[in-house]
Design a protein around this motif. Structure first.
Motif, short mmCIF file in Angstrom:
data_model
loop_
_atom_site.label_atom_id
_atom_site.label_comp_id
_atom_site.label_asym_id
_atom_site.label_seq_id
_atom_site.Cartn_x
_atom_site.Cartn_y
_atom_site.Cartn_z
N ASP A 203 0.98 -1.15 -0.23
CA ASP A 203 -0.15 0.10 -0.45
C ASP A 203 1.20 1.45 -0.01
N GLU A 204 2.37 1.01 0.77
CA GLU A 204 3.15 2.03 0.67
C GLU A 204 3.42 2.25 -1.04
N GLU A 207 0.69 3.91 -3.10
CA GLU A 207 1.13 5.49 -2.60
C GLU A 207 1.75 6.45 -3.52
N GLU A 208 2.61 6.16 -3.01
CA GLU A 208 4.49 6.59 -3.79
C GLU A 208 3.60 6.58 -5.61
N ASP A 210 0.87 6.75 -6.99
CA ASP A 210 -0.13 7.23 -7.32
C ASP A 210 -0.09 8.70 -7.85
N THR A 214 -5.15 12.28 -5.76
CA THR A 214 -5.32 10.69 -6.02
C THR A 214 -6.58 9.93 -7.36
N VAL A 221 -8.11 6.53 0.96
CA VAL A 221 -7.85 7.88 1.37
C VAL A 221 -7.69 8.22 2.58
N ARG A 224 -4.95 6.36 4.42
CA ARG A 224 -3.70 7.11 4.12
C ARG A 224 -3.37 8.31 5.15
N TYR A 225 -4.71 9.04 5.40
CA TYR A 225 -4.81 10.33 6.60
C TYR A 225 -4.58 9.21 7.83
N ARG A 227 -3.12 7.04 9.06
CA ARG A 227 -1.86 6.97 8.78
C ARG A 227 -0.50 7.94 9.29
N LEU A 228 -1.03 8.33 8.39
CA LEU A 228 -0.55 10.13 8.34
C LEU A 228 -0.49 11.08 10.09
#
Length: 320
Positions: A203-204, A207-208, A210, A214, A221, A224-225, A227-228
């Motif tokens: 998944d990383e 995301e890289e 993407d 997006t 999304v 990812r949010y 995780r951030l």
């Protein structure tokens, strides 16, 4: 210290008129007074329904910030953080007094560890910092030869300061000569191990590569949010800890904790006289000899100075 639950029924301006006395074993104790709305007494809520009491607010008072045998009467605001913002839910009128029978015991408590001895005698191991403990390995006398050589070199340099710069330059020269045989033979290139490319999650990578904006759905999304936000939360915790240490340094002379500031001022006066009477080189040499003493002459508990610093008040008690 314990907890007490008192409910005032059918009143928007409740008056408890209660008086409590607790025996305090640590002057740095934080007294927390919480105010709740007892939802179990509502007609539409039953105890079996599992309804929770709604929070109105709380007040936190650090006892070390109070002068001895003085009555503090104050109206504390009850603040709560809601999705719409911070709201004042009312005020709580309290009268509090901190008294001590033996001031010497209270001042001695500032030099005592915050946690039980078992916490320091058998601490949790952190494998991530093992590579940063080279100096600690010398200090713990895991290799007595290196420890003796370090102390001997330190004493020579402390009493012959003119040799410090030549020794540093000589060490750099010898280190450069020693590393000559292991010098790189080829130009640098892409290193997969250095990049940790094989440990990246799918998944990383997704995301890289993407697009921006997006091209994925809302669930991806959101993940990812989250995780951030988790990473940002840990960063905020670290920054908060650093700010707390700075606030404790500021509290040394701010008289926010009158007993701690009194101890610090007295110790500074004693240290000033000591540093004036004893040469600075001797003080540094004695301190290093004390810090690098063999483990059998040490205690697993933290030093009194560190325990004193950890007991200093910070502004964390004023945060929501």
């Amino acid at each position: 210290m314990g907890s007490r639950l008192i409910t005032v029924i059918d009143s928007l301006v409740p008056k408890w008129n209660e008086q409590y006395t607790w025996e305090v074993f640590d002057p740095c104790t934080v007294v927390t007074v919480g105010v709740f709305d007892n939802c179990h007494l509502e007609k539409n809520t039953t105890v079996g329904a599992g309804g929770r009491d709604s929070r109105i607010g709380k007040v936190r008072i650090r006892l070390s910030t109070l002068e001895s045998d003085r009555v503090y009467t104050h109206a504390y605001p009850l603040l709560m953080l809601h999705p719409s913002g911070v709201k004042k839910m009312g005020e709580l009128h309290l009268a509090i007094r901190f008294s001590c029978a033996n001031m010497a015991n209270v001042l001695h408590m500032y030099m005592s560890p915050l946690l039980p001895k078992m916490h320091y005698a058998q601490p949790l191991s952190v494998s991530q910092v093992e590579s940063l403990r080279s100096l600690e390995s010398v200090r713990s006398w895991q290799k007595p030869v290196y420890s003796v050589l370090f102390l001997a070199l330190f004493l020579v340099l402390i009493f012959c300061p003119e040799l410090i710069l030549p020794c540093i330059l000589l060490y750099l020269s010898l280190l450069g000569v020693w590393r000559y045989k292991s010098r790189p033979r080829h130009p640098p290139h892409m290193d997969m191990r250095l990049s940790h490319a094989e440990t990246v999650y799918p998944d990383e990578l997704d995301e890289e590569f993407d697009t921006f904006p997006t091209s994925h759905g809302a669930e991806i999304v959101r993940m990812r949010y989250d995780r951030l936000r988790s990473v940002a939360g840990r960063i905020q915790t670290v920054v908060g800890d650093l700010a707390t240490q700075g606030e404790r340094f500021q509290a040394l002379l701010s008289w926010r904790d009158p007993r701690a500031t009194f101890l610090f001022v007295v110790l500074c006066l004693i240290a000033a006289v000591g540093f004036y009477a004893v040469p600075f080189q001797v003080v540094v040499a004695l301190w290093v000899l004390y810090a690098f003493r063999p483990p059998k002459f040490r205690s697993s508990l933290p030093s009194p100075a560190l325990s004193f610093f950890r007991r200093l008040p910070a502004r964390a008690d004023s945060l929501l």
